[in-house]
Design an enzyme around this catalytic site. Structure first.
Site, PDB file in Angstrom:
ATOM      1  N   SER A 106     -15.049  29.655  55.518  1.00  0.00           N
ATOM      2  CA  SER A 106     -14.329  28.564  56.871  1.00  0.00           C
ATOM      3  C   SER A 106     -16.134  26.928  55.686  1.00  0.00           C
ATOM      4  O   SER A 106     -16.942  27.100  55.291  1.00  0.00           O
ATOM      5  CB  SER A 106     -15.469  28.711  57.822  1.00  0.00           C
ATOM      6  OG  SER A 106     -15.782  27.241  59.270  1.00  0.00           O
ATOM      7  N   LYS A 230      -2.921  25.000  58.638  1.00  0.00           N
ATOM      8  CA  LYS A 230      -3.618  26.192  60.709  1.00  0.00           C
ATOM      9  C   LYS A 230      -3.368  25.390  61.661  1.00  0.00           C
ATOM     10  O   LYS A 230      -3.949  24.003  61.422  1.00  0.00           O
ATOM     11  CB  LYS A 230      -4.366  26.684  60.109  1.00  0.00           C
ATOM     12  CG  LYS A 230      -5.638  27.375  61.211  1.00  0.00           C
ATOM     13  CD  LYS A 230      -6.750  28.180  60.079  1.00  0.00           C
ATOM     14  CE  LYS A 230      -7.331  29.118  60.843  1.00  0.00           C
ATOM     15  NZ  LYS A 230      -8.194  28.519  62.107  1.00  0.00           N
TER      16      LYS A 230
END
Length: 369
Positions: A106, A230
Protein backbone atom coordinates in the site's frame (compact mmCIF):
# COMPACT_ATOMS: atom_id res chain seq x y z
CA UNK A 1 -7.75 -22.95 19.51
CA UNK A 2 -6.59 -24.70 16.37
CA UNK A 3 -7.30 -22.50 13.36
CA UNK A 4 -8.79 -24.61 10.57
CA UNK A 5 -9.95 -21.88 8.18
CA UNK A 6 -9.13 -18.31 7.23
CA UNK A 7 -12.26 -16.74 8.78
CA UNK A 8 -11.32 -17.85 12.29
CA UNK A 9 -8.43 -15.38 12.38
CA UNK A 10 -10.86 -12.44 12.51
CA UNK A 11 -12.15 -13.35 15.99
CA UNK A 12 -8.58 -13.78 17.26
CA UNK A 13 -7.61 -10.39 15.80
CA UNK A 14 -10.63 -8.76 17.46
CA UNK A 15 -9.46 -10.01 20.86
CA UNK A 16 -5.86 -8.95 20.38
CA UNK A 17 -6.15 -5.56 18.71
CA UNK A 18 -7.16 -2.19 20.20
CA UNK A 19 -10.78 -1.42 19.24
CA UNK A 20 -9.80 1.53 17.01
CA UNK A 21 -7.38 -0.63 15.00
CA UNK A 22 -9.68 -3.66 14.68
CA UNK A 23 -12.60 -1.48 13.63
CA UNK A 24 -10.44 0.26 11.02
CA UNK A 25 -9.51 -3.06 9.40
CA UNK A 26 -12.91 -4.72 9.76
CA UNK A 27 -15.45 -2.05 8.95
CA UNK A 28 -17.06 -0.96 5.70
CA UNK A 29 -18.88 2.15 4.53
CA UNK A 30 -22.19 3.41 5.96
CA UNK A 31 -24.74 0.56 6.37
CA UNK A 32 -22.05 -2.00 5.48
CA UNK A 33 -24.46 -3.71 3.08
CA UNK A 34 -21.74 -4.22 0.47
CA UNK A 35 -19.38 -5.47 3.19
CA UNK A 36 -21.77 -8.36 3.90
CA UNK A 37 -22.67 -8.81 0.24
CA UNK A 38 -18.99 -9.25 -0.73
CA UNK A 39 -19.18 -12.50 1.25
CA UNK A 40 -22.81 -13.48 0.74
CA UNK A 41 -22.71 -13.28 -3.05
CA UNK A 42 -20.17 -16.13 -3.17
CA UNK A 43 -22.64 -18.37 -1.31
CA UNK A 44 -25.20 -18.00 -4.11
CA UNK A 45 -22.85 -19.46 -6.73
CA UNK A 46 -23.04 -23.25 -6.86
CA UNK A 47 -20.78 -25.88 -8.40
CA UNK A 48 -21.39 -28.26 -11.29
CA UNK A 49 -18.54 -30.69 -10.60
CA UNK A 50 -17.36 -33.20 -13.18
CA UNK A 51 -16.50 -36.71 -12.03
CA UNK A 52 -14.33 -39.70 -12.95
CA UNK A 53 -11.41 -37.54 -14.05
CA UNK A 54 -7.84 -38.42 -13.02
CA UNK A 55 -6.98 -35.70 -10.49
CA UNK A 56 -3.87 -37.34 -9.04
CA UNK A 57 -1.76 -34.39 -10.26
CA UNK A 58 -2.99 -30.82 -9.99
CA UNK A 59 -1.14 -27.78 -11.32
CA UNK A 60 -2.09 -24.42 -9.78
CA UNK A 61 0.78 -22.40 -11.26
CA UNK A 62 0.06 -19.42 -13.47
CA UNK A 63 1.67 -16.27 -14.84
CA UNK A 64 0.61 -12.79 -13.76
CA UNK A 65 1.81 -10.00 -16.09
CA UNK A 66 4.51 -12.41 -17.23
CA UNK A 67 5.65 -13.41 -13.72
CA UNK A 68 5.33 -17.04 -12.73
CA UNK A 69 3.51 -17.63 -9.44
CA UNK A 70 2.65 -20.80 -7.53
CA UNK A 71 -1.09 -20.10 -7.45
CA UNK A 72 -3.63 -17.45 -8.51
CA UNK A 73 -3.95 -16.20 -4.90
CA UNK A 74 -2.24 -12.83 -4.46
CA UNK A 75 -1.97 -10.32 -1.62
CA UNK A 76 -3.96 -7.09 -1.88
CA UNK A 77 -2.67 -3.75 -0.61
CA UNK A 78 -3.78 -3.09 2.97
CA UNK A 79 -2.65 0.04 4.76
CA UNK A 80 -0.74 0.45 8.02
CA UNK A 81 0.08 -3.19 8.77
CA UNK A 82 2.30 -2.35 11.74
CA UNK A 83 -0.90 -1.50 13.62
CA UNK A 84 -1.63 -5.24 13.39
CA UNK A 85 1.84 -6.54 14.28
CA UNK A 86 5.28 -4.94 14.86
CA UNK A 87 6.69 -6.75 11.80
CA UNK A 88 3.89 -5.36 9.63
CA UNK A 89 4.63 -5.32 5.91
CA UNK A 90 7.98 -7.11 6.44
CA UNK A 91 6.14 -10.22 7.63
CA UNK A 92 3.64 -10.07 4.77
CA UNK A 93 6.42 -9.67 2.20
CA UNK A 94 8.31 -12.67 3.56
CA UNK A 95 5.17 -14.83 3.73
CA UNK A 96 4.22 -13.98 0.13
CA UNK A 97 7.72 -14.72 -1.09
CA UNK A 98 7.79 -18.07 0.77
CA UNK A 99 4.45 -18.99 -0.83
CA UNK A 100 5.71 -18.07 -4.30
CA UNK A 101 3.11 -15.38 -4.82
CA UNK A 102 2.79 -11.61 -5.24
CA UNK A 103 2.46 -9.00 -2.50
CA UNK A 104 1.00 -5.57 -3.24
CA UNK A 105 2.35 -2.83 -0.95
CA UNK A 106 0.00 0.00 0.00
CA UNK A 107 1.01 3.64 -0.54
CA UNK A 108 -0.05 4.05 3.09
CA UNK A 109 2.22 1.31 4.38
CA UNK A 110 4.01 1.63 7.70
CA UNK A 111 7.15 0.29 5.96
CA UNK A 112 8.72 1.98 2.92
CA UNK A 113 9.22 0.47 -0.53
CA UNK A 114 12.95 0.26 0.22
CA UNK A 115 12.36 -1.50 3.56
CA UNK A 116 10.05 -4.07 1.98
CA UNK A 117 12.56 -4.67 -0.83
CA UNK A 118 15.22 -5.34 1.84
CA UNK A 119 13.31 -8.40 3.13
CA UNK A 120 14.70 -10.45 0.23
CA UNK A 121 13.54 -11.65 -3.17
CA UNK A 122 9.91 -11.67 -4.22
CA UNK A 123 7.53 -10.34 -6.85
CA UNK A 124 5.95 -7.14 -5.55
CA UNK A 125 3.44 -4.65 -6.90
CA UNK A 126 2.96 -1.12 -5.56
CA UNK A 127 -0.50 0.35 -4.91
CA UNK A 128 -0.67 4.04 -5.70
CA UNK A 129 -2.86 6.87 -4.44
CA UNK A 130 -2.42 10.02 -6.51
CA UNK A 131 -1.57 13.02 -4.34
CA UNK A 132 -2.28 16.63 -5.31
CA UNK A 133 1.46 17.21 -5.59
CA UNK A 134 2.42 15.24 -8.70
CA UNK A 135 6.12 15.54 -7.83
CA UNK A 136 5.41 13.41 -4.76
CA UNK A 137 3.70 10.83 -6.99
CA UNK A 138 6.52 10.77 -9.56
CA UNK A 139 9.12 10.45 -6.82
CA UNK A 140 7.25 7.58 -5.17
CA UNK A 141 6.75 5.68 -8.44
CA UNK A 142 10.46 6.00 -9.27
CA UNK A 143 11.40 4.78 -5.80
CA UNK A 144 9.14 1.74 -6.18
CA UNK A 145 10.68 1.01 -9.58
CA UNK A 146 14.23 1.34 -8.21
CA UNK A 147 13.31 -0.96 -5.31
CA UNK A 148 12.39 -3.68 -7.81
CA UNK A 149 8.60 -3.44 -7.75
CA UNK A 150 7.08 -4.87 -10.93
CA UNK A 151 3.72 -3.14 -11.43
CA UNK A 152 1.56 -0.26 -10.21
CA UNK A 153 -1.93 -0.91 -8.89
CA UNK A 154 -3.57 2.48 -9.34
CA UNK A 155 -6.52 2.91 -6.97
CA UNK A 156 -9.23 4.83 -8.83
CA UNK A 157 -12.26 4.62 -6.53
CA UNK A 158 -11.05 7.01 -3.82
CA UNK A 159 -11.26 10.68 -4.90
CA UNK A 160 -12.71 11.06 -1.40
CA UNK A 161 -12.70 8.60 1.46
CA UNK A 162 -15.91 6.62 1.99
CA UNK A 163 -17.92 7.27 5.15
CA UNK A 164 -16.68 4.67 7.62
CA UNK A 165 -18.71 5.34 10.73
CA UNK A 166 -16.61 3.19 13.05
CA UNK A 167 -13.60 5.39 12.25
CA UNK A 168 -15.64 8.53 12.93
CA UNK A 169 -16.82 7.18 16.30
CA UNK A 170 -13.30 6.07 17.23
CA UNK A 171 -11.66 9.31 15.98
CA UNK A 172 -9.35 7.04 14.04
CA UNK A 173 -5.76 8.15 13.59
CA UNK A 174 -2.44 6.42 13.07
CA UNK A 175 -0.85 5.52 16.45
CA UNK A 176 1.84 8.10 17.37
CA UNK A 177 4.73 5.61 17.14
CA UNK A 178 3.94 4.88 13.46
CA UNK A 179 4.15 6.92 10.25
CA UNK A 180 3.17 6.46 6.62
CA UNK A 181 6.76 5.50 5.80
CA UNK A 182 6.71 6.22 2.06
CA UNK A 183 5.97 9.90 2.77
CA UNK A 184 8.11 10.36 5.88
CA UNK A 185 10.72 12.69 4.38
CA UNK A 186 8.07 14.74 2.56
CA UNK A 187 6.22 15.94 5.69
CA UNK A 188 3.24 13.86 4.56
CA UNK A 189 3.81 10.86 6.79
CA UNK A 190 1.86 12.08 9.82
CA UNK A 191 -1.88 11.97 10.32
CA UNK A 192 -3.34 14.56 12.65
CA UNK A 193 -6.18 13.90 15.00
CA UNK A 194 -9.47 15.30 13.73
CA UNK A 195 -13.03 15.85 14.86
CA UNK A 196 -14.04 12.75 12.92
CA UNK A 197 -11.71 10.29 11.15
CA UNK A 198 -8.08 11.42 11.00
CA UNK A 199 -7.64 9.39 7.81
CA UNK A 200 -10.64 11.05 6.13
CA UNK A 201 -9.17 14.48 6.94
CA UNK A 202 -5.77 13.39 5.63
CA UNK A 203 -7.30 12.18 2.37
CA UNK A 204 -9.31 15.39 1.97
CA UNK A 205 -6.11 17.38 2.35
CA UNK A 206 -3.75 15.31 0.20
CA UNK A 207 -5.51 13.12 -2.39
CA UNK A 208 -6.27 14.61 -5.81
CA UNK A 209 -10.00 14.72 -6.55
CA UNK A 210 -9.31 15.77 -10.14
CA UNK A 211 -7.87 12.34 -10.98
CA UNK A 212 -9.10 11.26 -14.43
CA UNK A 213 -8.29 8.94 -17.35
CA UNK A 214 -5.63 11.37 -18.61
CA UNK A 215 -3.68 10.64 -15.42
CA UNK A 216 -3.54 6.94 -16.29
CA UNK A 217 -1.81 8.04 -19.50
CA UNK A 218 0.43 10.47 -17.56
CA UNK A 219 1.60 7.65 -15.29
CA UNK A 220 2.73 5.73 -18.37
CA UNK A 221 5.07 8.62 -19.22
CA UNK A 222 6.89 8.41 -15.87
CA UNK A 223 7.29 4.64 -15.51
CA UNK A 224 7.80 1.50 -17.57
CA UNK A 225 5.95 -0.58 -14.98
CA UNK A 226 2.59 -1.97 -16.19
CA UNK A 227 -0.42 -0.25 -14.63
CA UNK A 228 -3.32 -2.20 -13.15
CA UNK A 229 -6.46 -0.10 -12.66
CA UNK A 230 -7.95 -1.05 -9.27
CA UNK A 231 -11.56 -0.20 -8.50
CA UNK A 232 -13.40 -1.00 -11.74
CA UNK A 233 -16.86 -2.61 -11.49
CA UNK A 234 -18.56 -1.73 -14.82
CA UNK A 235 -18.19 -2.66 -18.48
CA UNK A 236 -18.03 1.02 -19.47
CA UNK A 237 -15.03 1.73 -17.25
CA UNK A 238 -13.37 -1.52 -18.34
CA UNK A 239 -13.39 -0.34 -21.97
CA UNK A 240 -12.09 3.12 -20.97
CA UNK A 241 -9.30 1.55 -18.85
CA UNK A 242 -8.14 -0.53 -21.81
CA UNK A 243 -8.28 2.52 -24.11
CA UNK A 244 -6.15 4.40 -21.56
CA UNK A 245 -3.47 1.71 -21.74
CA UNK A 246 -4.14 -0.30 -18.56
CA UNK A 247 -2.22 -3.58 -18.47
CA UNK A 248 -4.89 -5.19 -16.32
CA UNK A 249 -7.99 -4.53 -14.24
CA UNK A 250 -8.72 -5.27 -10.61
CA UNK A 251 -12.44 -5.59 -9.98
CA UNK A 252 -12.65 -4.02 -6.54
CA UNK A 253 -15.06 -2.06 -4.34
CA UNK A 254 -12.26 -1.21 -1.93
CA UNK A 255 -13.27 -3.94 0.49
CA UNK A 256 -16.73 -2.30 0.66
CA UNK A 257 -15.15 0.76 2.28
CA UNK A 258 -16.04 3.41 -0.31
CA UNK A 259 -19.55 3.54 -1.86
CA UNK A 260 -22.08 1.33 -0.07
CA UNK A 261 -24.71 -0.52 -2.15
CA UNK A 262 -22.37 -1.27 -5.01
CA UNK A 263 -22.55 -4.94 -5.99
CA UNK A 264 -20.24 -7.54 -4.53
CA UNK A 265 -17.13 -7.80 -6.68
CA UNK A 266 -17.91 -11.45 -7.53
CA UNK A 267 -21.28 -10.23 -8.90
CA UNK A 268 -19.61 -7.50 -11.00
CA UNK A 269 -16.76 -9.71 -12.24
CA UNK A 270 -18.38 -11.33 -15.27
CA UNK A 271 -19.55 -7.99 -16.72
CA UNK A 272 -15.97 -6.71 -16.57
CA UNK A 273 -14.49 -9.92 -18.00
CA UNK A 274 -16.90 -9.82 -20.96
CA UNK A 275 -16.08 -6.17 -21.65
CA UNK A 276 -12.32 -6.86 -21.50
CA UNK A 277 -12.71 -9.51 -24.23
CA UNK A 278 -9.42 -11.12 -23.27
CA UNK A 279 -7.40 -7.99 -24.12
CA UNK A 280 -6.08 -7.63 -20.56
CA UNK A 281 -6.21 -9.88 -17.49
CA UNK A 282 -8.97 -9.20 -14.97
CA UNK A 283 -8.46 -9.84 -11.25
CA UNK A 284 -10.91 -9.96 -8.34
CA UNK A 285 -10.45 -8.27 -4.99
CA UNK A 286 -12.89 -8.53 -2.09
CA UNK A 287 -14.64 -11.15 0.01
CA UNK A 288 -12.43 -14.17 -0.70
CA UNK A 289 -12.21 -16.40 2.38
CA UNK A 290 -12.23 -19.93 0.94
CA UNK A 291 -10.57 -21.94 -1.80
CA UNK A 292 -14.06 -22.41 -3.20
CA UNK A 293 -14.27 -18.61 -3.63
CA UNK A 294 -11.04 -18.63 -5.66
CA UNK A 295 -12.43 -21.33 -7.96
CA UNK A 296 -15.70 -19.43 -8.47
CA UNK A 297 -13.80 -16.26 -9.43
CA UNK A 298 -11.65 -18.15 -11.95
CA UNK A 299 -14.73 -19.87 -13.38
CA UNK A 300 -16.19 -16.40 -14.00
CA UNK A 301 -13.06 -15.37 -15.90
CA UNK A 302 -10.67 -13.91 -13.32
CA UNK A 303 -6.94 -14.47 -13.87
CA UNK A 304 -6.36 -14.37 -10.13
CA UNK A 305 -7.71 -13.03 -6.84
CA UNK A 306 -6.37 -10.68 -4.15
CA UNK A 307 -6.88 -11.15 -0.41
CA UNK A 308 -6.76 -8.23 2.02
CA UNK A 309 -8.44 -8.59 5.41
CA UNK A 310 -7.37 -12.25 5.89
CA UNK A 311 -3.78 -10.97 5.76
CA UNK A 312 -4.14 -8.27 8.43
CA UNK A 313 -6.24 -10.48 10.72
CA UNK A 314 -3.79 -13.40 10.52
CA UNK A 315 -0.90 -10.94 10.92
CA UNK A 316 -2.49 -9.63 14.13
CA UNK A 317 -3.04 -13.17 15.40
CA UNK A 318 0.29 -14.84 14.58
CA UNK A 319 2.55 -12.47 12.66
CA UNK A 320 4.35 -13.90 9.64
CA UNK A 321 3.32 -17.44 10.64
CA UNK A 322 -0.33 -16.42 10.43
CA UNK A 323 0.00 -14.96 6.93
CA UNK A 324 1.85 -18.07 5.77
CA UNK A 325 -0.94 -20.23 7.19
CA UNK A 326 -3.66 -18.20 5.45
CA UNK A 327 -1.91 -18.60 2.09
CA UNK A 328 -1.40 -22.31 2.73
CA UNK A 329 -5.01 -22.93 3.82
CA UNK A 330 -6.42 -21.13 0.78
CA UNK A 331 -4.01 -23.01 -1.46
CA UNK A 332 -5.03 -26.40 -0.03
CA UNK A 333 -8.75 -25.59 -0.19
CA UNK A 334 -8.42 -24.36 -3.77
CA UNK A 335 -6.52 -27.50 -4.79
CA UNK A 336 -9.22 -29.66 -3.18
CA UNK A 337 -11.98 -27.70 -4.97
CA UNK A 338 -10.19 -28.23 -8.29
CA UNK A 339 -9.87 -31.97 -7.62
CA UNK A 340 -13.51 -32.38 -6.60
CA UNK A 341 -14.63 -30.37 -9.65
CA UNK A 342 -12.54 -32.49 -12.00
CA UNK A 343 -9.94 -29.85 -12.94
CA UNK A 344 -6.21 -30.57 -13.08
CA UNK A 345 -5.01 -27.13 -14.25
CA UNK A 346 -6.33 -23.57 -14.16
CA UNK A 347 -7.19 -23.58 -17.86
CA UNK A 348 -9.60 -26.47 -17.24
CA UNK A 349 -11.72 -24.32 -14.88
CA UNK A 350 -14.63 -23.15 -17.04
CA UNK A 351 -17.91 -21.27 -16.74
CA UNK A 352 -19.67 -24.65 -17.04
CA UNK A 353 -18.28 -25.64 -13.61
CA UNK A 354 -20.58 -23.18 -11.81
CA UNK A 355 -24.16 -21.96 -11.90
CA UNK A 356 -25.12 -18.45 -10.82
CA UNK A 357 -28.42 -16.79 -9.95
CA UNK A 358 -28.28 -14.76 -13.18
CA UNK A 359 -27.90 -17.79 -15.46
CA UNK A 360 -30.80 -18.72 -17.70
CA UNK A 361 -32.38 -22.02 -16.64
CA UNK A 362 -30.69 -24.93 -18.39
CA UNK A 363 -32.79 -26.78 -20.95
CA UNK A 364 -33.77 -30.21 -19.67
CA UNK A 365 -34.69 -33.10 -21.99
CA UNK A 366 -38.43 -33.66 -22.03
CA UNK A 367 -39.46 -36.81 -20.13
CA UNK A 368 -40.62 -39.68 -22.28
CA UNK A 369 -44.14 -40.92 -21.77
Amino acid sequence: MEVTNVTEYQAIAKEKLPKMVYDYYASGAEDQWTLEENRNAFSRILFRPRILIDVSKIDMTTTILGFKVSMPILIAPTAMQKMAHPDGEYATARAASAAGTIMTLSSWATSSVEEVASTGPGIRFFQLYVYKDRNVVAQLVRRAERAGFKAIALTVDTPRLGRREADIKNRFTLPPFLTLKNFEGLDLGKMDEANDSGLASYVAGQIDRTLSWKDVKWLQTITTMPILVKGVITAEDTRLAIQAGAAGIIVSNHGARQLDYVPATISALEEVVKAAQGRVPVFLDGGVRRGTDVFKALALGASGIFIGRPVVFSLAAEGETGVRKVLQMLREEFELTMALSGCTSLKEITRDHIVTEWDAPRARPAPRL
